[in-house]
Design a protein around this motif. Structure first.
Motif, PDB file in Angstrom:
ATOM      1  N   GLU A   1     -36.663 -25.112 -14.733  1.00  0.00           N
ATOM      2  CA  GLU A   1     -35.419 -24.401 -14.985  1.00  0.00           C
ATOM      3  C   GLU A   1     -35.263 -23.328 -13.916  1.00  0.00           C
ATOM      4  OE1 GLU A   1     -33.022 -24.871 -17.382  1.00  0.00           O
ATOM      5  OE2 GLU A   1     -34.102 -26.708 -17.859  1.00  0.00           O
ATOM      6  N   ALA A   2     -34.332 -23.516 -13.031  1.00  0.00           N
ATOM      7  CA  ALA A   2     -34.097 -22.554 -11.962  1.00  0.00           C
ATOM      8  C   ALA A   2     -32.725 -21.922 -12.163  1.00  0.00           C
ATOM      9  CB  ALA A   2     -34.158 -23.258 -10.614  1.00  0.00           C
ATOM     10  N   GLU A   3     -32.480 -20.876 -11.413  1.00  0.00           N
ATOM     11  CA  GLU A   3     -31.153 -20.271 -11.450  1.00  0.00           C
ATOM     12  C   GLU A   3     -30.145 -21.301 -10.975  1.00  0.00           C
ATOM     13  OE1 GLU A   3     -30.598 -16.503  -9.529  1.00  0.00           O
ATOM     14  OE2 GLU A   3     -32.672 -15.937  -9.952  1.00  0.00           O
ATOM     15  N   GLU A   4     -28.936 -21.209 -11.531  1.00  0.00           N
ATOM     16  CA  GLU A   4     -27.898 -22.151 -11.130  1.00  0.00           C
ATOM     17  C   GLU A   4     -27.490 -21.901  -9.685  1.00  0.00           C
ATOM     18  OE1 GLU A   4     -24.521 -22.544 -13.654  1.00  0.00           O
ATOM     19  OE2 GLU A   4     -25.740 -22.560 -15.453  1.00  0.00           O
ATOM     20  N   ALA A   5     -27.143 -22.975  -9.008  1.00  0.00           N
ATOM     21  CA  ALA A   5     -26.663 -22.864  -7.636  1.00  0.00           C
ATOM     22  C   ALA A   5     -25.353 -22.088  -7.641  1.00  0.00           C
ATOM     23  CB  ALA A   5     -26.449 -24.252  -7.050  1.00  0.00           C
ATOM     24  N   PRO A   6     -25.139 -21.282  -6.601  1.00  0.00           N
ATOM     25  CA  PRO A   6     -23.861 -20.554  -6.543  1.00  0.00           C
ATOM     26  C   PRO A   6     -22.702 -21.534  -6.436  1.00  0.00           C
ATOM     27  CG  PRO A   6     -25.128 -20.266  -4.516  1.00  0.00           C
ATOM     28  CD  PRO A   6     -25.979 -21.039  -5.459  1.00  0.00           C
ATOM     29  N   ILE A   7     -21.634 -21.217  -7.108  1.00  0.00           N
ATOM     30  CA  ILE A   7     -20.473 -22.100  -7.131  1.00  0.00           C
ATOM     31  C   ILE A   7     -19.378 -21.489  -6.256  1.00  0.00           C
ATOM     32  CG2 ILE A   7     -18.667 -23.078  -8.592  1.00  0.00           C
ATOM     33  CD1 ILE A   7     -20.664 -23.120 -10.875  1.00  0.00           C
ATOM     34  N   SER A   8     -18.902 -22.274  -5.301  1.00  0.00           N
ATOM     35  CA  SER A   8     -17.801 -21.808  -4.454  1.00  0.00           C
ATOM     36  C   SER A   8     -16.532 -21.769  -5.296  1.00  0.00           C
ATOM     37  CB  SER A   8     -17.625 -22.741  -3.261  1.00  0.00           C
ATOM     38  OG  SER A   8     -17.006 -23.949  -3.670  1.00  0.00           O
ATOM     39  N   PRO A   9     -15.538 -21.019  -4.864  1.00  0.00           N
ATOM     40  CA  PRO A   9     -14.273 -20.990  -5.607  1.00  0.00           C
ATOM     41  C   PRO A   9     -13.652 -22.383  -5.770  1.00  0.00           C
ATOM     42  CG  PRO A   9     -14.336 -19.184  -4.037  1.00  0.00           C
ATOM     43  CD  PRO A   9     -15.542 -20.056  -3.760  1.00  0.00           C
ATOM     44  N   ILE A  10     -13.779 -23.227  -4.752  1.00  0.00           N
ATOM     45  CA  ILE A  10     -13.215 -24.583  -4.837  1.00  0.00           C
ATOM     46  C   ILE A  10     -13.933 -25.383  -5.916  1.00  0.00           C
ATOM     47  CG2 ILE A  10     -12.950 -26.788  -3.611  1.00  0.00           C
ATOM     48  CD1 ILE A  10     -12.475 -25.135  -1.046  1.00  0.00           C
ATOM     49  N   VAL A  11     -15.252 -25.343  -5.923  1.00  0.00           N
ATOM     50  CA  VAL A  11     -16.027 -26.064  -6.942  1.00  0.00           C
ATOM     51  C   VAL A  11     -15.719 -25.494  -8.323  1.00  0.00           C
ATOM     52  CG1 VAL A  11     -18.346 -26.595  -7.765  1.00  0.00           C
ATOM     53  CG2 VAL A  11     -17.835 -26.752  -5.325  1.00  0.00           C
ATOM     54  N   GLY A  12     -15.607 -24.201  -8.417  1.00  0.00           N
ATOM     55  CA  GLY A  12     -15.261 -23.569  -9.693  1.00  0.00           C
ATOM     56  C   GLY A  12     -13.925 -24.042 -10.220  1.00  0.00           C
ATOM     57  N   GLU A  13     -12.955 -24.225  -9.318  1.00  0.00           N
ATOM     58  CA  GLU A  13     -11.645 -24.716  -9.737  1.00  0.00           C
ATOM     59  C   GLU A  13     -11.714 -26.181 -10.158  1.00  0.00           C
ATOM     60  OE1 GLU A  13      -7.367 -24.620 -10.399  1.00  0.00           O
ATOM     61  OE2 GLU A  13      -9.125 -23.365 -10.741  1.00  0.00           O
ATOM     62  N   VAL A  14     -12.496 -26.985  -9.463  1.00  0.00           N
ATOM     63  CA  VAL A  14     -12.677 -28.381  -9.873  1.00  0.00           C
ATOM     64  C   VAL A  14     -13.278 -28.418 -11.280  1.00  0.00           C
ATOM     65  CG1 VAL A  14     -13.912 -30.550  -9.434  1.00  0.00           C
ATOM     66  CG2 VAL A  14     -12.851 -29.323  -7.533  1.00  0.00           C
ATOM     67  N   PHE A  15     -14.305 -27.612 -11.522  1.00  0.00           N
ATOM     68  CA  PHE A  15     -14.934 -27.562 -12.846  1.00  0.00           C
ATOM     69  C   PHE A  15     -13.937 -27.108 -13.907  1.00  0.00           C
ATOM     70  CE2 PHE A  15     -19.610 -26.813 -11.304  1.00  0.00           C
ATOM     71  CZ  PHE A  15     -19.630 -28.086 -10.771  1.00  0.00           C
ATOM     72  N   ARG A  16     -13.117 -26.106 -13.574  1.00  0.00           N
ATOM     73  CA  ARG A  16     -12.124 -25.605 -14.530  1.00  0.00           C
ATOM     74  C   ARG A  16     -11.114 -26.693 -14.876  1.00  0.00           C
ATOM     75  NH1 ARG A  16      -7.121 -23.900 -15.222  1.00  0.00           N
ATOM     76  NH2 ARG A  16      -6.472 -24.362 -13.077  1.00  0.00           N
ATOM     77  N   LEU A  17     -10.668 -27.420 -13.859  1.00  0.00           N
ATOM     78  CA  LEU A  17      -9.695 -28.498 -14.091  1.00  0.00           C
ATOM     79  C   LEU A  17     -10.309 -29.629 -14.915  1.00  0.00           C
ATOM     80  CD1 LEU A  17      -7.972 -28.594 -10.594  1.00  0.00           C
ATOM     81  CD2 LEU A  17      -6.885 -27.956 -12.756  1.00  0.00           C
ATOM     82  N   ILE A  18     -11.553 -29.987 -14.619  1.00  0.00           N
ATOM     83  CA  ILE A  18     -12.222 -31.034 -15.398  1.00  0.00           C
ATOM     84  C   ILE A  18     -12.273 -30.622 -16.872  1.00  0.00           C
ATOM     85  CG2 ILE A  18     -14.461 -32.133 -15.858  1.00  0.00           C
ATOM     86  CD1 ILE A  18     -14.897 -32.120 -12.775  1.00  0.00           C
ATOM     87  N   GLU A  19     -12.654 -29.387 -17.114  1.00  0.00           N
ATOM     88  CA  GLU A  19     -12.715 -28.888 -18.493  1.00  0.00           C
ATOM     89  C   GLU A  19     -11.331 -28.905 -19.145  1.00  0.00           C
ATOM     90  OE1 GLU A  19     -13.867 -24.764 -20.785  1.00  0.00           O
ATOM     91  OE2 GLU A  19     -14.955 -25.269 -18.956  1.00  0.00           O
ATOM     92  N   ALA A  20     -10.301 -28.493 -18.408  1.00  0.00           N
ATOM     93  CA  ALA A  20      -8.940 -28.470 -18.955  1.00  0.00           C
ATOM     94  C   ALA A  20      -8.424 -29.881 -19.244  1.00  0.00           C
ATOM     95  CB  ALA A  20      -8.006 -27.747 -17.987  1.00  0.00           C
ATOM     96  N   TYR A  21      -8.664 -30.823 -18.320  1.00  0.00           N
ATOM     97  CA  TYR A  21      -8.246 -32.207 -18.555  1.00  0.00           C
ATOM     98  C   TYR A  21      -8.966 -32.799 -19.769  1.00  0.00           C
ATOM     99  CZ  TYR A  21      -5.825 -32.461 -14.033  1.00  0.00           C
ATOM    100  OH  TYR A  21      -4.971 -32.262 -12.977  1.00  0.00           O
ATOM    101  N   THR A  22     -10.253 -32.538 -19.866  1.00  0.00           N
ATOM    102  CA  THR A  22     -11.041 -33.055 -20.989  1.00  0.00           C
ATOM    103  C   THR A  22     -10.538 -32.477 -22.305  1.00  0.00           C
ATOM    104  OG1 THR A  22     -12.965 -33.296 -19.545  1.00  0.00           O
ATOM    105  CG2 THR A  22     -13.384 -33.278 -21.930  1.00  0.00           C
ATOM    106  N   GLU A  23     -10.292 -31.185 -22.318  1.00  0.00           N
ATOM    107  CA  GLU A  23      -9.781 -30.536 -23.525  1.00  0.00           C
ATOM    108  C   GLU A  23      -8.409 -31.089 -23.901  1.00  0.00           C
ATOM    109  OE1 GLU A  23      -8.388 -26.064 -24.466  1.00  0.00           O
ATOM    110  OE2 GLU A  23     -10.455 -26.261 -23.739  1.00  0.00           O
TER     111      GLU A  23
END
Length: 115
Positions: free
Chosen positions: A40-62
């Motif tokens: 278990e390591a610290e999470e890799a830093p997330i760039s703003p672009i990756v963060g937005e992709v993750f946010r959109l994936i979560e929103a589409y799934t929801e």
């Protein structure tokens, strides 16, 4: 799905830039896990672009989950055409297309697993 939109600052990011950011994130996650043997390591830093992709994936799934729950509450049949209608959504921007592609792939992989 029409209610899911990217933030304005990401609307002009190219698919090439998005894929480069996702590849860099994947590489950093792989490197972290290999350097500590899968601990278990610290999470890799997330760039703003990756963060937005993750946010959109979560929103589409929801949003998909909401449509499915609404259909079930109305006693509608969740037929293949229902799923096809959901997956027929056409995102407007490259980042939306990439994020929706991940969701679509996950849904289709899940359907394959059920067969």
């Amino acid at each position: 799905m029409k209610t899911v939109k990217t933030l304005p600052e990401f609307a002009i990011v190219s698919e090439l830039e998005i894929n480069a950011a996702l590849d860099a994130y994947d590489d950093s996650v792989e490197e972290e896990h290999s350097s500590c043997g899968g601990c278990e390591a610290e999470e890799a830093p997330i760039s703003p672009i990756v963060g937005e992709v993750f946010r959109l994936i979560e929103a589409y799934t929801e949003r998909m989950n909401t449509l499915i729950v609404e259909a079930k509450d109305q006693n509608k049949e969740l037929s293949e055409s229902f799923l096809a209608d959901i997956l027929a959504f056409e995102p407007e921007t490259p980042i939306e297309r990439v994020a929706f592609g991940f969701v679509t792939d996950a849904v289709l992989d899940e359907d394959d697993d059920e067969e």
